[in-house]
Design a protein around this motif. Structure first.
Motif, PDB file in Angstrom:
ATOM      1  N   GLU A 105       3.738  -0.621 -12.488  1.00 35.24           N
ATOM      2  CA  GLU A 105       4.960   0.140 -12.774  1.00 35.24           C
ATOM      3  C   GLU A 105       4.790   1.595 -12.351  1.00 35.24           C
ATOM      4  N   LEU A 106       3.607   2.119 -12.612  1.00 33.45           N
ATOM      5  CA  LEU A 106       3.320   3.499 -12.234  1.00 33.45           C
ATOM      6  C   LEU A 106       3.362   3.667 -10.718  1.00 33.45           C
ATOM      7  N   GLU A 107       2.782   2.732 -10.007  1.00 37.95           N
ATOM      8  CA  GLU A 107       2.811   2.810  -8.547  1.00 37.95           C
ATOM      9  C   GLU A 107       4.240   2.760  -8.032  1.00 37.95           C
ATOM     10  N   LYS A 108       5.049   1.877  -8.611  1.00 36.92           N
ATOM     11  CA  LYS A 108       6.443   1.734  -8.172  1.00 36.92           C
ATOM     12  C   LYS A 108       7.225   3.017  -8.397  1.00 36.92           C
ATOM     13  N   ALA A 109       6.874   3.735  -9.460  1.00 42.71           N
ATOM     14  CA  ALA A 109       7.564   4.978  -9.787  1.00 42.71           C
ATOM     15  C   ALA A 109       7.004   6.185  -9.041  1.00 42.71           C
ATOM     16  N   GLY A 110       6.037   5.964  -8.162  1.00 41.97           N
ATOM     17  CA  GLY A 110       5.464   7.056  -7.396  1.00 41.97           C
ATOM     18  C   GLY A 110       4.308   7.756  -8.066  1.00 41.97           C
ATOM     19  N   GLY A 111       3.812   7.194  -9.165  1.00 44.99           N
ATOM     20  CA  GLY A 111       2.779   7.864  -9.945  1.00 44.99           C
ATOM     21  C   GLY A 111       1.404   7.889  -9.318  1.00 44.99           C
ATOM     22  N   LEU A 112       1.187   7.094  -8.268  1.00 45.58           N
ATOM     23  CA  LEU A 112      -0.109   7.124  -7.591  1.00 45.58           C
ATOM     24  C   LEU A 112      -0.097   8.004  -6.348  1.00 45.58           C
ATOM     25  N   ALA A 113       1.026   8.656  -6.095  1.00 46.74           N
ATOM     26  CA  ALA A 113       1.118   9.527  -4.924  1.00 46.74           C
ATOM     27  C   ALA A 113       0.275  10.776  -5.132  1.00 46.74           C
ATOM     28  N   PRO A 114      -0.289  11.322  -4.055  1.00 43.46           N
ATOM     29  CA  PRO A 114      -1.083  12.551  -4.190  1.00 43.46           C
ATOM     30  C   PRO A 114      -0.290  13.651  -4.873  1.00 43.46           C
ATOM     31  N   GLY A 115      -0.936  14.296  -5.835  1.00 41.90           N
ATOM     32  CA  GLY A 115      -0.306  15.391  -6.546  1.00 41.90           C
ATOM     33  C   GLY A 115       0.441  14.992  -7.796  1.00 41.90           C
ATOM     34  N   ASN A 148      -5.267  -6.435  -5.652  1.00 41.58           N
ATOM     35  CA  ASN A 148      -5.107  -5.509  -4.533  1.00 41.58           C
ATOM     36  C   ASN A 148      -3.710  -5.674  -3.945  1.00 41.58           C
ATOM     37  N   GLY A 149      -2.686  -5.359  -4.740  1.00 41.46           N
ATOM     38  CA  GLY A 149      -1.309  -5.719  -4.449  1.00 41.46           C
ATOM     39  C   GLY A 149      -0.938  -6.938  -5.279  1.00 41.46           C
ATOM     40  N   TRP A 150       0.355  -7.092  -5.566  1.00 41.13           N
ATOM     41  CA  TRP A 150       0.784  -8.147  -6.503  1.00 41.13           C
ATOM     42  C   TRP A 150       0.448  -9.536  -5.987  1.00 41.13           C
ATOM     43  N   GLY A 151       0.554  -9.747  -4.664  1.00 40.04           N
ATOM     44  CA  GLY A 151       0.153 -11.016  -4.097  1.00 40.04           C
ATOM     45  C   GLY A 151       1.236 -12.068  -4.147  1.00 40.04           C
ATOM     46  N   ASP A 152       0.824 -13.298  -3.860  1.00 40.32           N
ATOM     47  CA  ASP A 152       1.750 -14.429  -3.739  1.00 40.32           C
ATOM     48  C   ASP A 152       2.015 -15.047  -5.098  1.00 40.32           C
ATOM     49  N   PHE A 153       2.708 -14.285  -5.930  1.00 40.47           N
ATOM     50  CA  PHE A 153       3.031 -14.694  -7.294  1.00 40.47           C
ATOM     51  C   PHE A 153       4.473 -14.307  -7.578  1.00 40.47           C
ATOM     52  N   PRO A 154       5.101 -14.925  -8.574  1.00 41.89           N
ATOM     53  CA  PRO A 154       6.438 -14.466  -8.965  1.00 41.89           C
ATOM     54  C   PRO A 154       6.419 -12.955  -9.211  1.00 41.89           C
ATOM     55  N   PHE A 170       6.993  -5.476  -7.521  1.00 44.02           N
ATOM     56  CA  PHE A 170       5.795  -4.643  -7.411  1.00 44.02           C
ATOM     57  C   PHE A 170       5.233  -4.696  -5.992  1.00 44.02           C
ATOM     58  N   THR A 171       4.490  -3.678  -5.648  1.00 46.72           N
ATOM     59  CA  THR A 171       3.981  -3.536  -4.285  1.00 46.72           C
ATOM     60  C   THR A 171       2.973  -4.611  -3.917  1.00 46.72           C
ATOM     61  N   ASN A 172       2.942  -4.934  -2.628  1.00 51.99           N
ATOM     62  CA  ASN A 172       1.878  -5.756  -2.075  1.00 51.99           C
ATOM     63  C   ASN A 172       0.917  -4.915  -1.243  1.00 51.99           C
ATOM     64  N   ALA A 173       1.064  -3.612  -1.318  1.00 52.96           N
ATOM     65  CA  ALA A 173       0.141  -2.718  -0.612  1.00 52.96           C
ATOM     66  C   ALA A 173      -1.242  -2.811  -1.241  1.00 52.96           C
ATOM     67  N   LYS A 174      -2.241  -2.480  -0.461  1.00 57.63           N
ATOM     68  CA  LYS A 174      -3.627  -2.535  -0.936  1.00 57.63           C
ATOM     69  C   LYS A 174      -3.913  -1.255  -1.727  1.00 57.63           C
ATOM     70  N   ILE A 175      -3.706  -1.333  -3.038  1.00 60.78           N
ATOM     71  CA  ILE A 175      -3.815  -0.148  -3.892  1.00 60.78           C
ATOM     72  C   ILE A 175      -5.175  -0.016  -4.565  1.00 60.78           C
ATOM     73  N   HIS A 176      -6.018  -1.028  -4.430  1.00 64.41           N
ATOM     74  CA  HIS A 176      -7.270  -1.052  -5.192  1.00 64.41           C
ATOM     75  C   HIS A 176      -8.164   0.156  -4.875  1.00 64.41           C
ATOM     76  N   ALA A 177      -8.564   0.275  -3.618  1.00 62.55           N
ATOM     77  CA  ALA A 177      -9.478   1.354  -3.246  1.00 62.55           C
ATOM     78  C   ALA A 177      -8.867   2.740  -3.422  1.00 62.55           C
ATOM     79  N   PRO A 178      -7.601   2.964  -3.035  1.00 66.66           N
ATOM     80  CA  PRO A 178      -7.035   4.302  -3.240  1.00 66.66           C
ATOM     81  C   PRO A 178      -6.998   4.713  -4.714  1.00 66.66           C
ATOM     82  N   PHE A 179      -6.712   3.757  -5.625  1.00 69.31           N
ATOM     83  CA  PHE A 179      -6.635   4.107  -7.041  1.00 69.31           C
ATOM     84  C   PHE A 179      -7.997   4.482  -7.596  1.00 69.31           C
ATOM     85  N   GLU A 180      -8.994   3.640  -7.383  1.00 73.56           N
ATOM     86  CA  GLU A 180     -10.271   3.868  -8.041  1.00 73.56           C
ATOM     87  C   GLU A 180     -11.215   4.765  -7.244  1.00 73.56           C
TER      88      GLU A 180
END
Length: 336
Positions: free
Chosen positions: A266-276, A198-204, A209-219
């Motif tokens: 990568e898709l999220e970073k490129a704007g691919g999860l944006a509406p439309g 749910n975001g890249w988290g505390d990792f290298p 990559f985003t730390n936004a909570k993308i889990h629920a919006p994606f699925e």
């Protein structure tokens, strides 16, 4: 860097987000169940090929999520069965890889504790899939025996009981396919098989990559608003029998899904999860189709394996009943 407290994070999500946050949402699970049922091969029993059976499994596919919040004991034990936290090195939090999981959950727990983890933190999705498949295969075995016994004139004295028990078993089979559908579906969602759930988290994070909570919006929202059931069905792979154990096939599914984690970010970073943007729905459609394809094949393999099983107590071979050698009534009704 290993995730230090994933279970707390998951519990936090469970309290503030809807059920869809921990699995494909209702729309996605429904699509997987219905598409798989409509694609079952003709060798499976006729009651599974009805339009109502597909609709039933679509709804029952959601039940493992709808049963959440039943109570603390149940939820804390079963919720980790929906995910598997794979680290970037392909291991389960530094423990075994999916291709080398121990044969039982007890052995899995031992392996995880050896690296300072446990299955409540790491999840145990592969065991949820395998256990659901095993139960479905046994249900199919009982159905084979009951159908044969009901039709055998030599055992007519108990025909009414055989018929009633067959009908009960058909209900159980639909419920079992629904449960298997849910967990196989979870296994096709990239955010269910990664520490970056749910975001890249505390990792290298050299790619930023985003730390936004993308889990629920994606699925959830993305699937409900932008993915068509017909598109999922159209993207299903041809039927495939791997000629391997169900444990191996499960590991292959989860490993393949894990390879989609970085492309998703990568898709999220490129704007691919944006509406439309069509790229997000395309990825979701692809992975939902993977879930539907695998479910169809898992169910088919459960049916094929059921012919060589034993049923009842004291156990009798399915093949002996189908051949008319053994009246199954004592073993099925119970001799205590």
């Amino acid at each position: 860097m290993k995730r230090l407290a994933p279970f707390a994070a998951v519990l936090g999500l469970a309290t503030v987000l809807p059920c869809a946050a921990l699995a494909w949402g209702s729309a996605g699970h429904r699509m997987i169940g219905e598409a798989a049922m409509r694609a079952l091969p003709p060798e499976l029993p006729a009651f599974l090929h009805t339009p109502q059976a597909a609709l039933d499994v679509g709804e029952l596919s959601r039940e493992p999520d709808r049963s959440k919040r039943a109570g603390r004991e149940r939820d804390s034990d079963l919720d980790p069965g929906h995910f598997l936290d794979l680290s970037d090195d392909g291991t389960v939090l530094g423990g075994p890889k999916p291709s080398a999981l121990p044969p039982t959950r007890a052995d899995y727990e031992t392996a995880l504790r050896a690296v300072g983890q446990d299955s409540w933190k790491a999840g145990y999705l592969p065991y949820s899939i395998v256990m659901s498949w095993q139960k479905l295969s046994l249900d199919f075995a009982y159905w084979r025996v009951l159908t044969a016994a009901e039709a055998n004139p030599a055992w007519a004295a108990h025909r009414d009981w055989f018929a009633a028990d067959r009908r009960r078993r058909e209900v159980q089979i639909l419920e079992g396919i629904g449960q298997l559908s849910h967990y196989v579906g979870d296994g096709s969602q990239p955010l269910h098989v990664t520490v970056h759930f749910n975001g890249w988290g505390d990792f290298p994070n050299p790619q930023g990559f985003t730390n936004a909570k993308i889990h629920a919006p994606f699925e959830g929202d993305l699937v409900r608003n932008s993915v068509a059931p017909a598109a999922v069905a159209a993207h299903m792979a041809p039927p495939r029998s791997c000629g391997c154990s169900i444990e191996q096939r499960t590991a292959e599914l989860l490993t393949a899904t894990a390879r989609q984690v970085v492309p998703l970010y990568e898709l999220e970073k490129a704007g691919g999860l944006a509406p439309g943007d069509p790229r997000g729905p395309a990825l979701a459609t692809q992975q939902l189709a993977v879930g539907a394809s695998e479910l169809r094949d898992f169910v088919s393999e459960a049916w094929r394996a059921s012919g060589s099983r034993m049923v009842g107590w004291k156990p009798i071979p399915v093949a002996d009943v189908l051949a008319g050698k053994t009246d199954p009534y004592p073993a099925l009704y119970g001799v205590d």
